[in-house]
Design a protein around this motif. Structure first.
Motif, short mmCIF file in Angstrom:
data_model
loop_
_atom_site.label_atom_id
_atom_site.label_comp_id
_atom_site.label_asym_id
_atom_site.label_seq_id
_atom_site.Cartn_x
_atom_site.Cartn_y
_atom_site.Cartn_z
N UNK A 176 19.02 52.79 24.79
CA UNK A 176 17.90 52.47 24.09
C UNK A 176 17.86 54.83 24.08
N UNK A 177 19.40 55.29 24.26
CA UNK A 177 19.57 56.72 23.90
C UNK A 177 18.89 57.27 22.53
N UNK A 178 19.31 57.81 22.58
CA UNK A 178 18.93 58.45 21.00
C UNK A 178 17.94 57.45 20.27
N UNK A 179 18.61 57.85 18.95
CA UNK A 179 17.69 57.08 17.49
C UNK A 179 18.24 56.45 17.27
N UNK A 180 17.65 55.70 16.05
CA UNK A 180 18.45 54.49 15.09
C UNK A 180 18.10 55.36 13.39
N UNK A 181 19.37 55.28 12.36
CA UNK A 181 18.77 55.91 11.78
C UNK A 181 19.52 54.95 10.40
N UNK A 182 18.51 53.74 9.36
CA UNK A 182 19.24 53.25 8.63
C UNK A 182 18.60 54.46 7.61
N UNK A 183 19.42 53.70 6.27
CA UNK A 183 19.24 54.53 4.62
C UNK A 183 19.70 52.03 4.01
N UNK A 184 19.25 52.63 3.15
CA UNK A 184 18.85 51.73 2.21
C UNK A 184 19.60 52.05 0.78
N UNK A 185 20.60 51.35 -0.36
CA UNK A 185 20.79 51.63 -1.17
C UNK A 185 20.65 51.05 -2.18
N UNK A 186 21.02 51.46 -3.85
CA UNK A 186 19.73 49.56 -4.21
C UNK A 186 21.51 50.01 -5.78
N UNK B 176 15.91 57.12 7.63
CA UNK B 176 15.00 56.62 8.44
C UNK B 176 15.56 56.74 9.44
N UNK B 177 16.13 58.43 10.35
CA UNK B 177 16.24 58.04 11.39
C UNK B 177 14.35 58.22 12.66
N UNK C 64 22.36 62.83 16.12
CA UNK C 64 22.92 63.84 15.88
C UNK C 64 23.23 63.99 14.20
N UNK C 65 22.53 63.04 13.71
CA UNK C 65 22.63 61.93 12.20
C UNK C 65 23.87 61.83 11.63
N UNK C 66 24.60 61.18 12.74
CA UNK C 66 26.36 61.27 11.84
C UNK C 66 26.88 59.95 13.14
N UNK C 67 27.46 59.37 12.29
CA UNK C 67 28.11 57.96 13.05
C UNK C 67 29.42 58.40 13.50
N UNK C 68 29.16 58.80 14.66
CA UNK C 68 30.58 59.47 15.25
C UNK C 68 32.01 58.48 15.55
N UNK C 69 33.07 58.95 14.73
CA UNK C 69 34.10 58.43 15.21
C UNK C 69 35.26 59.05 16.06
N UNK C 70 36.01 58.06 16.73
CA UNK C 70 37.32 58.52 17.68
C UNK C 70 37.98 59.44 16.97
N UNK C 71 39.54 59.36 17.22
CA UNK C 71 40.48 59.85 17.16
C UNK C 71 40.53 58.76 15.68
N UNK C 72 41.17 58.03 15.79
CA UNK C 72 41.67 57.22 14.84
C UNK C 72 40.28 56.76 13.93
#
Length: 151
Positions: free
Chosen positions: A42-52, A68-69, A100-108
């Motif tokens: 339950x750490x942080x937040x959930x961010x959801x985006x809807x596209x049309x 929404x976050x 941080x409102x960004x989907x973080x990624x590893x080096x790959x």
């Protein structure tokens, strides 16, 4: 076979939607409830985006219809989008553990935070196409479920 059936049902629903009168469409405002399950914590937040549309799906912030976050309180967690016109949409969500409102990624380039999409398409080496995550909003209340994935 299943994919063809899904596409056929989606096309049938769209054709039925086109049969609505213009005035009925103009007055239509639907609500989408997205239930998100599979949270690692339950750490942080959930961010959801809807596209049309497929333009920008799933990550172009400039092409998002609504976003929404929200701080995580439950698992499963629910996010609601209001005032949606009848149509085809796709949702992308991620578990923003560090706020941080960004989907973080590893080096790959592999996501280091949980993520998911409407229709729960299988994820292998790329994000899904809009058509793989698309669903129809054609009534006052639409409910979908998204299962988060973590690598």
């Amino acid at each position: 076979m299943v994919k063809e059936l899904r596409v056929s049902l989606l096309l049938l629903a769209v054709l039925g939607n086109l049969a609505w009168s213009f005035s009925a469409k103009a007055n239509f405002n639907g609500k989408l409830t997205v239930e998100i399950d599979g949270l690692k914590n339950k750490e942080g937040q959930l961010c959801a985006s809807i596209f049309a549309s497929s333009e920008g799906f799933p990550s172009d912030r400039d092409r998002v219809l609504q976003k929404q976050c929200t701080k995580i309180t439950d698992n499963p967690f629910t996010i609601t989008f209001d005032n949606l016109k009848a149509g085809i949409y796709a949702v992308a969500v991620f578990h923003d553990q560090n706020n941080d409102r960004i989907l973080n990624r590893n080096i790959l380039g592999i996501p280091s935070e949980g993520f998911g999409f409407s229709n729960n398409p299988e994820i292998r080496t790329r994000a899904p196409k809009f058509s793989e995550a698309a669903f129809l909003v054609a009534g006052p209340n639409t409910n979908i479920q998204i299962q988060l994935k973590y690598f």
